[in-house]
Design a protein around this motif. Structure first.
Motif, PDB file in Angstrom:
ATOM      1  N   HIS A  26      58.325 115.691  28.894  1.00  0.00           N
ATOM      2  CA  HIS A  26      59.072 116.302  27.794  1.00  0.00           C
ATOM      3  C   HIS A  26      60.557 116.137  28.116  1.00  0.00           C
ATOM      4  O   HIS A  26      60.985 116.437  29.236  1.00  0.00           O
ATOM      5  N   PRO A  27      61.383 115.652  27.199  1.00  0.00           N
ATOM      6  CA  PRO A  27      62.787 115.352  27.531  1.00  0.00           C
ATOM      7  C   PRO A  27      63.570 116.525  28.111  1.00  0.00           C
ATOM      8  O   PRO A  27      64.320 116.350  29.069  1.00  0.00           O
ATOM      9  N   VAL A  28      63.409 117.707  27.538  1.00  0.00           N
ATOM     10  CA  VAL A  28      64.170 118.874  28.004  1.00  0.00           C
ATOM     11  C   VAL A  28      63.196 120.016  28.287  1.00  0.00           C
ATOM     12  O   VAL A  28      62.428 120.420  27.411  1.00  0.00           O
ATOM     13  N   THR A  33      63.295 127.869  21.736  1.00  0.00           N
ATOM     14  CA  THR A  33      62.386 127.866  20.596  1.00  0.00           C
ATOM     15  C   THR A  33      61.038 127.226  20.907  1.00  0.00           C
ATOM     16  O   THR A  33      60.207 127.069  20.009  1.00  0.00           O
ATOM     17  N   GLN A  34      60.775 126.872  22.178  1.00  0.00           N
ATOM     18  CA  GLN A  34      59.535 126.163  22.499  1.00  0.00           C
ATOM     19  C   GLN A  34      58.686 126.912  23.526  1.00  0.00           C
ATOM     20  O   GLN A  34      58.114 126.330  24.447  1.00  0.00           O
ATOM     21  N   THR A  35      58.576 128.214  23.347  1.00  0.00           N
ATOM     22  CA  THR A  35      57.698 129.004  24.197  1.00  0.00           C
ATOM     23  C   THR A  35      56.281 128.444  24.206  1.00  0.00           C
ATOM     24  O   THR A  35      55.586 128.459  25.234  1.00  0.00           O
ATOM     25  N   LEU A  53      57.692 116.484  33.938  1.00  0.00           N
ATOM     26  CA  LEU A  53      58.672 115.408  34.051  1.00  0.00           C
ATOM     27  C   LEU A  53      59.663 115.553  32.905  1.00  0.00           C
ATOM     28  O   LEU A  53      59.263 115.645  31.740  1.00  0.00           O
ATOM     29  N   CYS A  54      60.964 115.588  33.212  1.00  0.00           N
ATOM     30  CA  CYS A  54      61.954 115.762  32.149  1.00  0.00           C
ATOM     31  C   CYS A  54      63.264 115.075  32.536  1.00  0.00           C
ATOM     32  O   CYS A  54      63.474 114.693  33.690  1.00  0.00           O
ATOM     33  N   HIS A 112      54.666 114.879  25.344  1.00  0.00           N
ATOM     34  CA  HIS A 112      54.868 115.822  24.260  1.00  0.00           C
ATOM     35  C   HIS A 112      55.912 115.271  23.298  1.00  0.00           C
ATOM     36  O   HIS A 112      57.034 114.978  23.693  1.00  0.00           O
ATOM     37  N   PHE A 113      55.518 115.082  22.053  1.00  0.00           N
ATOM     38  CA  PHE A 113      56.250 114.430  20.971  1.00  0.00           C
ATOM     39  C   PHE A 113      55.973 112.925  20.991  1.00  0.00           C
ATOM     40  O   PHE A 113      55.983 112.285  22.049  1.00  0.00           O
TER      41      PHE A 113
END
Length: 412
Positions: A26-28, A33-35, A53-54, A112-113
């Motif tokens: 996931h980038p960040v 807002t992403q609980t 990994l970010c 993710h995404f």
């Protein structure tokens, strides 16, 4: 046909000798807002060893992870090269993700995404992991509209990925329409931590102020102006107190949405009091929510094509605590709530429909208890983070079981 999201028979007994490593990309890690993203990681069964990994981190005090691998550890010049290398996919073996994966040898890489999944493809192939991707909304609808070349990129991703997870059947159908084989697509609900969401409904009686909560980023797809217009059009002698939690991003579209919201706030009559809180940490938002009677989430398809994709997890959190919910039939929102509350869902951009739902609440306070209890029971059955963690684990096992015979050997 689509896979059964929740198979009754578990896959092979992976993890009995040692945990199965899952690398969540996931980038960040992780916006306030992403609980729901944090819940996917922390509620996985102990048979799985989570790694994240970010590219960068934020709010680690709120969303701790035992094993996190961030490109922030690289010197700044290398970070710029790293970012270019990943986005262009020119030198995948030299990238930070490849180095992390080579060291830890994850059995599964969970991107993710969708756009992040496409970026991850080279290093996942190189290390021989199984590849799972979850689409969440804007990646599936907005991105290909703004940048058409992402359609071909997603087709390439969907041809090679081992499984695609979606929040609900609406989004799953969209992934199939994009060209994914239906047998690769699974519905995997996002879960909420019910231990932190005690069911404590707030009673409202005629003559008392009606307290309405709206909590969302200031983006067109959230439909906040329609909530305000519906409230303004409500003909009632009762005082209405509105709390808006959220704010705009730096982009022009979000700032324009904020101007629209502020203009509507200024246009509210004296009978409606509006308080704006900005963004709040999850625990603070929970405390604020318990002071309110109902929650509004009139999501819609934005003019640029952006959507919720699935449904806002905020609806689950608010309904689980006992707030009445007024929302729209957008995407998978009806999946989140018990059928007995569906009459409180209006069509997208339907101010009159939203006002009608609010009027029903004012006229039928005695009916609230049954609706709230039905919503809570529905969420306990289908959206409990602990249950969803177990189901996600079974889906991982299924993906690993189906891939063992054709697994790509890990490269050195």
């Amino acid at each position: 046909m689509l896979h059964d999201a929740y198979p009754n028979t578990a896959g092979p007994a992976f993890g009995q000798d040692q945990p199965v490593r899952v690398l969540h990309s996931h980038p960040v890690w992780l916006p306030l807002t992403q609980t729901w993203m944090h819940n996917q990681v922390r509620f996985l069964p102990s048979a799985f060893e989570n790694h994240v990994l970010c590219d960068e981190t934020e709010n680690l005090d709120l969303f701790p992870v035992a094993r996190i691998h961030s490109a922030e550890s690289l010197p700044r010049p290398l970070r710029r090269i790293e970012r270019w290398a990943r986005k262009t996919r020119r030198i995948p073996r030299a990238t930070f993700p490849h180095a992390v994966a080579r060291r830890w040898r994850p059995a599964i890489v969970h991107s993710h995404f969708g756009h992040n999944g496409w970026v991850d493809m080279p290093f996942v192939r190189a290390v021989g992991s199984r590849h799972v991707v979850t689409f969440y909304g804007g990646d599936l609808d907005l991105l290909p509209r703004k940048k058409p070349w992402w359609r071909s990129r997603f087709r390439s991703l969907l041809a090679h990925v081992d499984a695609v997870f979606c929040e609900g059947p609406f989004m799953a159908a969209r992934v199939v329409d994009l060209g994914c084989r239906p047998d690769k697509v699974y519905v995997q609900h996002l879960g909420v931590d019910l231990n932190r969401l005690a069911f404590t409904p707030r009673t409202w009686k005629p003559g008392q102020p009606l307290r309405i909560l709206v909590a969302a980023s200031f983006r067109e797809k959230k439909g906040l102006p329609y909530a305000l217009e519906a409230i303004r059009g409500l003909d009632t002698p009762n005082e209405i107190q509105v709390t808006i939690v959220g704010d705009a991003g730096r982009d022009k579209a979000s700032q324009a949405e904020k101007k629209r919201i502020l203009a509507l706030v200024r246009a509210m009559g004296s009978r409606v009091a509006v308080t704006m809180k900005g963004y709040l940490a999850p625990e603070v938002l929970g405390r604020v929510a318990r002071e309110h009677h109902l929650f509004m989430q009139p999501s819609l398809v934005a003019s640029d094509g952006d959507t919720e994709g699935g449904a806002p997890v905020a609806i689950l959190e608010m309904a689980a605590m006992g707030l009445m919910v007024v929302a729209t039939t957008h995407c998978d929102i009806p999946e989140l709530l018990a059928p007995s509350s569906h009459h409180l869902l209006a069509r997208e951009r339907d101010v009159d429909g939203l006002t009608k739902a609010l009027r029903w609440l004012l006229e039928n306070p005695g009916a609230w208890a049954a609706v709230r209890r039905a919503n809570r029971e529905h969420i306990e059955a289908e959206f409990d983070a602990l249950v969803q963690g177990e189901r996600l684990g079974r889906l991982y096992e299924r993906v690993l079981g189906e891939g063992r015979e054709n697994a790509v050997p890990a490269s050195g």
